[in-house]
Design a protein around this motif. Sequence first.
Motif, PDB file in Angstrom:
ATOM      1  N   ALA A  16       0.709  -1.226   0.050  1.00  0.00           N
ATOM      2  CA  ALA A  16      -0.121   0.105  -0.088  1.00  0.00           C
ATOM      3  C   ALA A  16       0.689   1.232   0.059  1.00  0.00           C
ATOM      4  CB  ALA A  16      -0.823  -0.103   1.163  1.00  0.00           C
ATOM      5  N   ASN A  17       1.994   1.067   0.403  1.00  0.00           N
ATOM      6  CA  ASN A  17       2.785   2.439   0.466  1.00  0.00           C
ATOM      7  C   ASN A  17       3.230   2.691  -0.805  1.00  0.00           C
ATOM      8  OD1 ASN A  17       4.063   1.257   3.534  1.00  0.00           O
ATOM      9  ND2 ASN A  17       3.568   3.253   3.279  1.00  0.00           N
ATOM     10  N   TRP A  18       2.945   1.911  -1.972  1.00  0.00           N
ATOM     11  CA  TRP A  18       3.378   2.583  -3.227  1.00  0.00           C
ATOM     12  C   TRP A  18       2.252   3.153  -3.878  1.00  0.00           C
ATOM     13  CZ3 TRP A  18       7.887   2.272  -5.261  1.00  0.00           C
ATOM     14  CH2 TRP A  18       9.032   1.418  -4.940  1.00  0.00           C
ATOM     15  N   ALA A  19       1.106   3.391  -3.255  1.00  0.00           N
ATOM     16  CA  ALA A  19      -0.204   3.981  -4.093  1.00  0.00           C
ATOM     17  C   ALA A  19       0.174   5.117  -4.578  1.00  0.00           C
ATOM     18  CB  ALA A  19      -1.137   4.311  -2.617  1.00  0.00           C
ATOM     19  N   ARG A  20       1.000   6.147  -4.393  1.00  0.00           N
ATOM     20  CA  ARG A  20       1.428   7.222  -4.896  1.00  0.00           C
ATOM     21  C   ARG A  20       1.889   7.051  -6.510  1.00  0.00           C
ATOM     22  NH1 ARG A  20       3.692  12.457  -4.297  1.00  0.00           N
ATOM     23  NH2 ARG A  20       3.019  13.610  -6.147  1.00  0.00           N
ATOM     24  N   VAL A  21       2.926   6.204  -6.328  1.00  0.00           N
ATOM     25  CA  VAL A  21       3.792   5.651  -7.490  1.00  0.00           C
ATOM     26  C   VAL A  21       2.848   4.846  -8.440  1.00  0.00           C
ATOM     27  CG1 VAL A  21       5.660   4.273  -8.173  1.00  0.00           C
ATOM     28  CG2 VAL A  21       6.027   5.692  -6.308  1.00  0.00           C
ATOM     29  N   TYR A 226      19.371  13.305  -6.527  1.00  0.00           N
ATOM     30  CA  TYR A 226      18.512  14.477  -5.946  1.00  0.00           C
ATOM     31  C   TYR A 226      19.216  15.020  -4.532  1.00  0.00           C
ATOM     32  CZ  TYR A 226      14.785  12.911  -9.114  1.00  0.00           C
ATOM     33  OH  TYR A 226      14.074  12.119 -10.135  1.00  0.00           O
ATOM     34  N   ALA A 227      19.785  16.104  -4.832  1.00  0.00           N
ATOM     35  CA  ALA A 227      20.635  16.597  -3.706  1.00  0.00           C
ATOM     36  C   ALA A 227      19.703  16.809  -2.453  1.00  0.00           C
ATOM     37  CB  ALA A 227      21.396  17.851  -4.005  1.00  0.00           C
ATOM     38  N   ASP A 228      18.737  17.383  -2.626  1.00  0.00           N
ATOM     39  CA  ASP A 228      17.978  17.721  -1.202  1.00  0.00           C
ATOM     40  C   ASP A 228      16.634  16.935  -1.269  1.00  0.00           C
ATOM     41  OD1 ASP A 228      19.561  20.073  -1.382  1.00  0.00           O
ATOM     42  OD2 ASP A 228      18.386  20.921  -2.901  1.00  0.00           O
ATOM     43  N   ARG A 229      16.500  15.857  -1.425  1.00  0.00           N
ATOM     44  CA  ARG A 229      15.641  14.858  -1.191  1.00  0.00           C
ATOM     45  C   ARG A 229      15.921  13.823   0.138  1.00  0.00           C
ATOM     46  NH1 ARG A 229      12.877  11.961  -6.097  1.00  0.00           N
ATOM     47  NH2 ARG A 229      11.047  11.725  -4.729  1.00  0.00           N
ATOM     48  N   GLY A 230      14.959  13.167   0.807  1.00  0.00           N
ATOM     49  CA  GLY A 230      15.390  12.292   1.807  1.00  0.00           C
ATOM     50  C   GLY A 230      14.865  10.773   1.322  1.00  0.00           C
ATOM     51  N   HIS A 231      14.951   9.979   2.151  1.00  0.00           N
ATOM     52  CA  HIS A 231      14.976   8.437   1.827  1.00  0.00           C
ATOM     53  C   HIS A 231      13.444   8.188   1.239  1.00  0.00           C
ATOM     54  CE1 HIS A 231      15.231   4.446   2.185  1.00  0.00           C
ATOM     55  NE2 HIS A 231      14.159   4.104   2.755  1.00  0.00           N
ATOM     56  N   TRP A 232      12.240   8.843   1.579  1.00  0.00           N
ATOM     57  CA  TRP A 232      10.976   8.240   1.131  1.00  0.00           C
ATOM     58  C   TRP A 232      10.645   9.026  -0.107  1.00  0.00           C
ATOM     59  CZ3 TRP A 232       8.532   4.482   3.618  1.00  0.00           C
ATOM     60  CH2 TRP A 232       7.371   4.464   3.443  1.00  0.00           C
ATOM     61  N   VAL A 233      11.288   8.726  -0.952  1.00  0.00           N
ATOM     62  CA  VAL A 233      10.984   9.088  -2.593  1.00  0.00           C
ATOM     63  C   VAL A 233       9.518   8.541  -3.204  1.00  0.00           C
ATOM     64  CG1 VAL A 233      13.549   9.246  -2.946  1.00  0.00           C
ATOM     65  CG2 VAL A 233      12.340   7.167  -3.410  1.00  0.00           C
ATOM     66  N   ILE A 234       9.016   7.732  -2.448  1.00  0.00           N
ATOM     67  CA  ILE A 234       8.089   6.921  -3.104  1.00  0.00           C
ATOM     68  C   ILE A 234       6.612   7.761  -2.632  1.00  0.00           C
ATOM     69  CG2 ILE A 234       9.073   4.676  -3.096  1.00  0.00           C
ATOM     70  CD1 ILE A 234       7.285   4.105  -0.413  1.00  0.00           C
ATOM     71  N   ASP A 235       6.867   8.744  -2.075  1.00  0.00           N
ATOM     72  CA  ASP A 235       5.681   9.822  -1.831  1.00  0.00           C
ATOM     73  C   ASP A 235       6.187  11.092  -1.114  1.00  0.00           C
ATOM     74  OD1 ASP A 235       3.071  10.902  -1.812  1.00  0.00           O
ATOM     75  OD2 ASP A 235       2.444   9.506  -0.279  1.00  0.00           O
ATOM     76  N   ASP A 236       6.936  11.938  -1.982  1.00  0.00           N
ATOM     77  CA  ASP A 236       7.190  13.071  -1.422  1.00  0.00           C
ATOM     78  C   ASP A 236       6.849  14.301  -2.498  1.00  0.00           C
ATOM     79  OD1 ASP A 236       9.183  13.103  -3.392  1.00  0.00           O
ATOM     80  OD2 ASP A 236      10.705  13.026  -1.962  1.00  0.00           O
ATOM     81  N   GLU A 237       7.414  15.419  -2.237  1.00  0.00           N
ATOM     82  CA  GLU A 237       6.983  16.701  -3.256  1.00  0.00           C
ATOM     83  C   GLU A 237       7.611  16.398  -4.795  1.00  0.00           C
ATOM     84  OE1 GLU A 237       8.169  20.015  -1.584  1.00  0.00           O
ATOM     85  OE2 GLU A 237       6.624  20.170  -0.067  1.00  0.00           O
ATOM     86  N   GLU A 238       8.645  15.534  -4.845  1.00  0.00           N
ATOM     87  CA  GLU A 238       9.293  15.146  -6.152  1.00  0.00           C
ATOM     88  C   GLU A 238       9.152  13.846  -6.702  1.00  0.00           C
ATOM     89  OE1 GLU A 238      13.182  17.183  -6.965  1.00  0.00           O
ATOM     90  OE2 GLU A 238      13.403  17.301  -4.753  1.00  0.00           O
ATOM     91  N   THR A 239       8.223  13.182  -6.091  1.00  0.00           N
ATOM     92  CA  THR A 239       7.957  11.856  -6.700  1.00  0.00           C
ATOM     93  C   THR A 239       7.190  11.911  -8.049  1.00  0.00           C
ATOM     94  OG1 THR A 239       7.179  11.092  -4.503  1.00  0.00           O
ATOM     95  CG2 THR A 239       6.598   9.915  -6.308  1.00  0.00           C
ATOM     96  N   GLU A 240       6.596  12.815  -8.356  1.00  0.00           N
ATOM     97  CA  GLU A 240       6.061  12.576  -9.774  1.00  0.00           C
ATOM     98  C   GLU A 240       7.059  13.031 -10.753  1.00  0.00           C
ATOM     99  OE1 GLU A 240       2.318  14.981 -12.434  1.00  0.00           O
ATOM    100  OE2 GLU A 240       2.745  15.451 -10.418  1.00  0.00           O
ATOM    101  N   GLU A 241       8.118  13.943 -10.562  1.00  0.00           N
ATOM    102  CA  GLU A 241       8.994  14.308 -11.538  1.00  0.00           C
ATOM    103  C   GLU A 241       9.889  13.190 -11.395  1.00  0.00           C
ATOM    104  OE1 GLU A 241      13.062  15.354 -12.821  1.00  0.00           O
ATOM    105  OE2 GLU A 241      12.543  14.668 -10.768  1.00  0.00           O
ATOM    106  N   MET A 242      10.105  12.608 -10.458  1.00  0.00           N
ATOM    107  CA  MET A 242      11.030  11.082 -10.468  1.00  0.00           C
ATOM    108  C   MET A 242      10.650   9.982 -11.345  1.00  0.00           C
ATOM    109  SD  MET A 242      12.144   8.751  -7.315  1.00  0.00           S
ATOM    110  CE  MET A 242      10.491   7.886  -7.108  1.00  0.00           C
ATOM    111  N   VAL A 243       9.133   9.966 -11.286  1.00  0.00           N
ATOM    112  CA  VAL A 243       8.525   8.831 -11.925  1.00  0.00           C
ATOM    113  C   VAL A 243       8.378   9.301 -13.664  1.00  0.00           C
ATOM    114  CG1 VAL A 243       6.155   7.871 -12.860  1.00  0.00           C
ATOM    115  CG2 VAL A 243       7.091   7.945 -10.114  1.00  0.00           C
ATOM    116  N   HIS A 244       8.365  10.422 -13.571  1.00  0.00           N
ATOM    117  CA  HIS A 244       8.431  11.100 -15.096  1.00  0.00           C
ATOM    118  C   HIS A 244       9.870  10.699 -15.762  1.00  0.00           C
ATOM    119  CE1 HIS A 244       7.737  13.602 -18.624  1.00  0.00           C
ATOM    120  NE2 HIS A 244       9.100  14.147 -18.375  1.00  0.00           N
ATOM    121  N   GLY A 245      10.878  10.754 -14.888  1.00  0.00           N
ATOM    122  CA  GLY A 245      12.342  10.728 -15.244  1.00  0.00           C
ATOM    123  C   GLY A 245      12.412   9.160 -15.652  1.00  0.00           C
ATOM    124  N   ILE A 246      11.881   8.218 -14.673  1.00  0.00           N
ATOM    125  CA  ILE A 246      11.832   6.731 -14.932  1.00  0.00           C
ATOM    126  C   ILE A 246      11.270   6.610 -16.334  1.00  0.00           C
ATOM    127  CG2 ILE A 246      11.317   4.697 -13.989  1.00  0.00           C
ATOM    128  CD1 ILE A 246      11.633   6.088 -11.153  1.00  0.00           C
TER     129      ILE A 246
END
Length: 264
Positions: A16-21, A226-246
Amino acid sequence: MSQPVVLIHGMWCTGANWARVCELLQSRGYACFAPTLPAHEPVADQPLHVGRCGMRDYLAFLIEAIRMQSFERRPVLIGHALGAVLAQQLAARIDALALVLLTPLAAHGLGGLRAANLAVFAPWLRSGALWRRPHKPSFQAAAHGLFNRMTPDRQRSLYETLVHESGRATFETLLPWADFTRAAAIRSDDVRCPVYVVSCGDDRLTPAAAARRVGARYAGVARRHYADRGHWVIDDEETEEMVHGICSWLRPFEQREALARHVR
């Protein structure tokens, strides 16, 4: 026909923690499969059951779960933290289209516990009989090590989604010198698909240096830092940009696969 993506969660998490991705990938035409690892369902006696599980149990479960899906296309494997260890083990055993490692945990010769945040694991380390004891970080340790880029309210809500993790699986992964059965070993030479690694400069659980060591195992690896991100990349402010890059990285491999199927 949608491209299948298998999402493998990390320690203390569930599918369930993958919901945003999943939402972001599905909106781009991908078919997501985000299984919950054995004994990770958030039920009252969950800690009692997860303590019996090891990395071999997780891997065997994932191989069978993927087989049962009967994918018509080779899946993309995406793993987060401990899930990235399992994703690499899977990629060495099944025919995957691509492998994406998000803030991967370093295992077997790549740093293990030395490359992780000791504060998160301190109570477990002090408990003794490590392989027998399930564990879950305190809220303070999780807020510092997993959710350090989140607001206090968000940290609390995310913490409520966490479950206990297997001491045995943690022992096998973070203390490789004691993993006599090599349950967390990764056959990187058997990984034939393209690899993409995400690292973060403010990741306090799986630091960027550990992610770089993981990526160095693979020729032609693609990296995103990502220089300014923490561990929880699966649901943070830059998740959408990360998914777009992937997704942008994946497209050429998907197109090549589609052309090969058309030729056949």
